[in-house]
Design an enzyme around this catalytic site. Structure first.
Site, PDB file in Angstrom:
ATOM      1  N   THR A 128      54.732  73.637 -16.626  1.00 10.63           N
ATOM      2  CA  THR A 128      55.852  72.927 -16.003  1.00 10.63           C
ATOM      3  C   THR A 128      57.210  73.573 -16.337  1.00 10.63           C
ATOM      4  O   THR A 128      57.430  74.036 -17.453  1.00 10.63           O
ATOM      5  CB  THR A 128      55.840  71.463 -16.479  1.00 10.63           C
ATOM      6  OG1 THR A 128      54.558  70.918 -16.192  1.00 10.63           O
ATOM      7  CG2 THR A 128      56.916  70.633 -15.809  1.00 10.63           C
ATOM      8  N   GLU A 129      58.088  73.530 -15.343  1.00  9.51           N
ATOM      9  CA  GLU A 129      59.470  74.026 -15.511  1.00  9.51           C
ATOM     10  C   GLU A 129      60.421  73.017 -14.875  1.00  9.51           C
ATOM     11  O   GLU A 129      59.978  72.145 -14.109  1.00  9.51           O
ATOM     12  CB  GLU A 129      59.629  75.372 -14.787  1.00  9.51           C
ATOM     13  CG  GLU A 129      58.729  76.434 -15.360  1.00  9.51           C
ATOM     14  CD  GLU A 129      58.981  77.802 -14.731  1.00  9.51           C
ATOM     15  OE1 GLU A 129      59.830  77.904 -13.811  1.00  9.51           O
ATOM     16  OE2 GLU A 129      58.328  78.746 -15.171  1.00  9.51           O
ATOM     17  N   PRO A 130      61.720  73.167 -15.098  1.00 11.72           N
ATOM     18  CA  PRO A 130      62.654  72.222 -14.481  1.00 11.72           C
ATOM     19  C   PRO A 130      62.488  72.138 -12.963  1.00 11.72           C
ATOM     20  O   PRO A 130      62.561  71.064 -12.390  1.00 11.72           O
ATOM     21  CB  PRO A 130      64.030  72.780 -14.870  1.00 11.72           C
ATOM     22  CG  PRO A 130      63.792  73.527 -16.144  1.00 11.72           C
ATOM     23  CD  PRO A 130      62.401  74.083 -16.041  1.00 11.72           C
ATOM     24  N   GLY A 131      62.232  73.253 -12.301  1.00 10.34           N
ATOM     25  CA  GLY A 131      62.106  73.235 -10.840  1.00 10.34           C
ATOM     26  C   GLY A 131      60.667  73.304 -10.358  1.00 10.34           C
ATOM     27  O   GLY A 131      60.421  73.412  -9.161  1.00 10.34           O
ATOM     28  N   GLY A 133      57.165  71.312 -10.950  1.00 11.00           N
ATOM     29  CA  GLY A 133      56.291  70.298 -11.545  1.00 11.00           C
ATOM     30  C   GLY A 133      55.007  70.217 -10.738  1.00 11.00           C
ATOM     31  O   GLY A 133      54.086  71.012 -10.935  1.00 11.00           O
ATOM     32  N   ILE A 352      46.472  38.523 -20.865  1.00 12.44           N
ATOM     33  CA  ILE A 352      45.597  37.570 -21.565  1.00 12.44           C
ATOM     34  C   ILE A 352      46.174  37.219 -22.946  1.00 12.44           C
ATOM     35  O   ILE A 352      45.997  36.106 -23.431  1.00 12.44           O
ATOM     36  CB  ILE A 352      44.157  38.124 -21.649  1.00 12.44           C
ATOM     37  CG1 ILE A 352      43.520  38.090 -20.250  1.00 12.44           C
ATOM     38  CG2 ILE A 352      43.300  37.371 -22.673  1.00 12.44           C
ATOM     39  CD1 ILE A 352      42.161  38.773 -20.140  1.00 12.44           C
ATOM     40  N   GLY A 355      52.509  35.841 -24.584  1.00 13.47           N
ATOM     41  CA  GLY A 355      53.732  36.380 -25.187  1.00 13.47           C
ATOM     42  C   GLY A 355      53.432  37.384 -26.292  1.00 13.47           C
ATOM     43  O   GLY A 355      54.155  38.374 -26.470  1.00 13.47           O
ATOM     44  N   GLU A 378      49.155  66.260 -16.255  1.00 11.55           N
ATOM     45  CA  GLU A 378      48.013  67.059 -15.753  1.00 11.55           C
ATOM     46  C   GLU A 378      47.867  66.889 -14.229  1.00 11.55           C
ATOM     47  O   GLU A 378      46.765  66.876 -13.694  1.00 11.55           O
ATOM     48  CB  GLU A 378      46.731  66.744 -16.512  1.00 11.55           C
ATOM     49  CG  GLU A 378      46.881  67.072 -17.999  1.00 11.55           C
ATOM     50  CD  GLU A 378      45.599  67.406 -18.725  1.00 11.55           C
ATOM     51  OE1 GLU A 378      44.590  67.691 -18.058  1.00 11.55           O
ATOM     52  OE2 GLU A 378      45.626  67.405 -19.966  1.00 11.55           O
ATOM     53  N   GLU A 382      49.343  61.345  -7.117  1.00 13.38           N
ATOM     54  CA  GLU A 382      49.540  61.750  -5.714  1.00 13.38           C
ATOM     55  C   GLU A 382      48.893  63.124  -5.501  1.00 13.38           C
ATOM     56  O   GLU A 382      48.236  63.363  -4.479  1.00 13.38           O
ATOM     57  CB  GLU A 382      51.039  61.802  -5.368  1.00 13.38           C
ATOM     58  CG  GLU A 382      51.729  60.451  -5.235  1.00 13.38           C
ATOM     59  CD  GLU A 382      52.052  59.804  -6.596  1.00 13.38           C
ATOM     60  OE1 GLU A 382      51.913  60.465  -7.647  1.00 13.38           O
ATOM     61  OE2 GLU A 382      52.450  58.618  -6.599  1.00 13.38           O
TER      62      GLU A 382
END
Ligand SMILES: Cc1cc2nc3c(=O)[nH]c(=O)nc-3n(C[C@H](O)[C@H](O)[C@H](O)COP(=O)(O)OP(=O)(O)OC[C@H]3O[C@@H](n4cnc5c(N)ncnc54)[C@H](O)[C@@H]3O)c2cc1C
Length: 397
Positions: A128-131, A133, A352, A355, A378, A382
């Site tokens: 993965t990189e900033p641009g 994915g 279940i 609170g 991974e 989608e």
């Protein structure tokens, strides 16, 4: 296609040993690890000593030789106790050691795989990189020819184990115009190489025991011995590793679902409202039944896919097109359904608990935060649906 599946006595014994180990050594530290957000170095070290970082790797390369089925047994047990430990083992094993086993030269296997499988070195995987994915073939980290090797420059994101790993399997563009079809290559980079630095580590909603690191590459020079698989074949290396990773993620989801279901069942039988245990209310019984049905179904999906991968062996050049497509579709199915069912089951288990389920530090509250990433990393769900749909359009049901 085989639809019968049962565990051998050795596999059952392995599961029992792992469960005892995790309950004794890992379970007691998980709440504090989650709170302090520290990498669990001590328990990782103990797991490395036990051989749990080389479960599917053959013994000749330092592993336990228990195949993908054995590996999924480990991940299922980890999922029951702590998904952070599961993610640390998964990033190292599926995405670090498997590419070395399938695509490494004999020299690379001796140098990188053996110590990794023995638990002496920790691995990570960086795609993965900033641009880039979901569009993972669009990596911009460039590897230019330099002497007999390459010079790498760019920024990688979200690397699990990125802060602690000794070696990273890292994907870079050797021919950016070609993208995933021959333009991406896998490299083996060691921590401390000149030009390679660990950047920011993300604060996250869950998986607090894992590091999720940025890696910055500033003219990192590597020799040809650091190329993993063919030049231009990196996308295939990555996708082949992800097929293993996605099945093991399904196993981790399965364990998390089992723990949530057992915990909710136990709670529902003890918690009294309106003069009787809440388990006596049909609305609660229906929730528990739905949870148990998903556990039951996922168990078959995970181990069928793992057994299929074991049957294919570890030499990708021997797999036919049909076998590859089936394997990839199965892995996408297991990952997608497993992660969504885990989110559903854990959500119902939390409900279940009333609170109490929302109170910080309870196992179900941690499991709820930890499970969500399963639908994203991974390859998002989608993308898993796209993988299944493409195969469906190509080969039919
Ligand atoms: C905790 C954590 C650990 C991680 N560990 C690693 C690691 O070890 N190594 C590594 O390389 N990466 C790792 N990742 C990265 C992870 O795999 C990516 O975040 C993921 O693949 C999605 O990429 P993205 O975040 O860029 O989202 P994007 O690709 O920008 O997607 C954004 C949204 O658009 C959707 N989308 C995109 N394209 C399509 C399409 N064609 N059709 C339909 N929907 C689409 C996505 O499904 C998603 O919902 C990690 C991430 C996290 C958060």
């Amino acid at each position: 296609m085989a639809i019968e599946f049962s565990f051998t006595p050795d596999q059952e014994a392995f599961r029992a040993a792992v469960r005892t180990f995790l309950e004794r050594e890992v379970a007691p530290i998980v709440a504090e690890m989650d709170e302090t957000e520290q990498f669990p170095a001590a328990t990782v070290g103990r797991m490395q000593q036990e051989g749990y970082f080389g479960v599917p790797i053959p013994e000749e390369y330092g592993g336990l030789g228990l195949g993908k089925v054995g590996y999924c047994l480990l991940l299922e047990e980890l999922g029951r106790v702590d998904s952070s430990h599961g993610a640390i083992v998964g990033a190292h094993t599926s995405l670090g050691t498997i590419p070395l086993l399938y695509f490494g030269t004999e020299e690379q296997k001796r140098k990188f795989l053996v110590p990794a499988a023995k638990g002496e070195k920790l691995l990570a995987f960086s795609l993965t990189e900033p641009g880039s994915g979901s569009d993972s073939g669009a990596v911009l980290t460039v590897a230019e020819p330099a002497g007999t090797g390459f010079r790498l420059t760019g920024t990688k994101l979200y690397v699990t184990n990125g802060r602690e790993a000794d070696t990273v399997v890292l994907l870079a563009a050797t021919d950016p115009k070609r993208g995933p079809n021959g333009g991406v290559t896998a490299f083996l980079l060691d921590r401390g190489m000149p030009g390679l630095t660990v950047g920011r580590c993300e604060k996250k909603m869950g998986l607090h025991g894992t590091s999720t690191a940025e890696l910055d590459l500033d003219h990192v020079e590597v020799g040809p011995d650091r190329v993993l698989g063919p030049v231009g074949g990196g996308f295939v290396v990555a996708m082949t590793a992800l097929d293993v990773g996605r099945v093991s993620l399904g196993a981790c989801s399965l364990g998390a679902m089992e723990a949530a279901t057992s915990g909710a069942l136990d709670f529902a039988q003890k918690r009294v409202q309106f003069g009787q245990p809440i388990a006596q209310h049909e609305a609660i019984q229906f929730k528990l039944a739905d949870m148990a049905m998903k556990v039951h179904a996922l168990r078959y999906l995970v181990y069928q896919a793992a057994a299929h991968q074991d049957g294919l062996g570890t030499d990708p050049s021997r797999w036919g097109r049909r076998a590859r497509q089936e394997k990839t579709r199965e892995a996408a199915t297991v990952k997608c359904l497993g992660s969504e069912w885990a989110s559903d089951v854990i959500d119902e288990a939390l409900q279940i608990h009333g609170g109490l389920g929302y109170i910080r530090g309870t196992p179900i509250e941690r499991a709820y935060r930890d499970a969500r990433i399963g639908e994203i990393f991974e390859g998002t769900n989608e993308i898993q649906r796209l993988v299944v749909a493409r195969d469906l359009l190509d080969r039919g049901l």
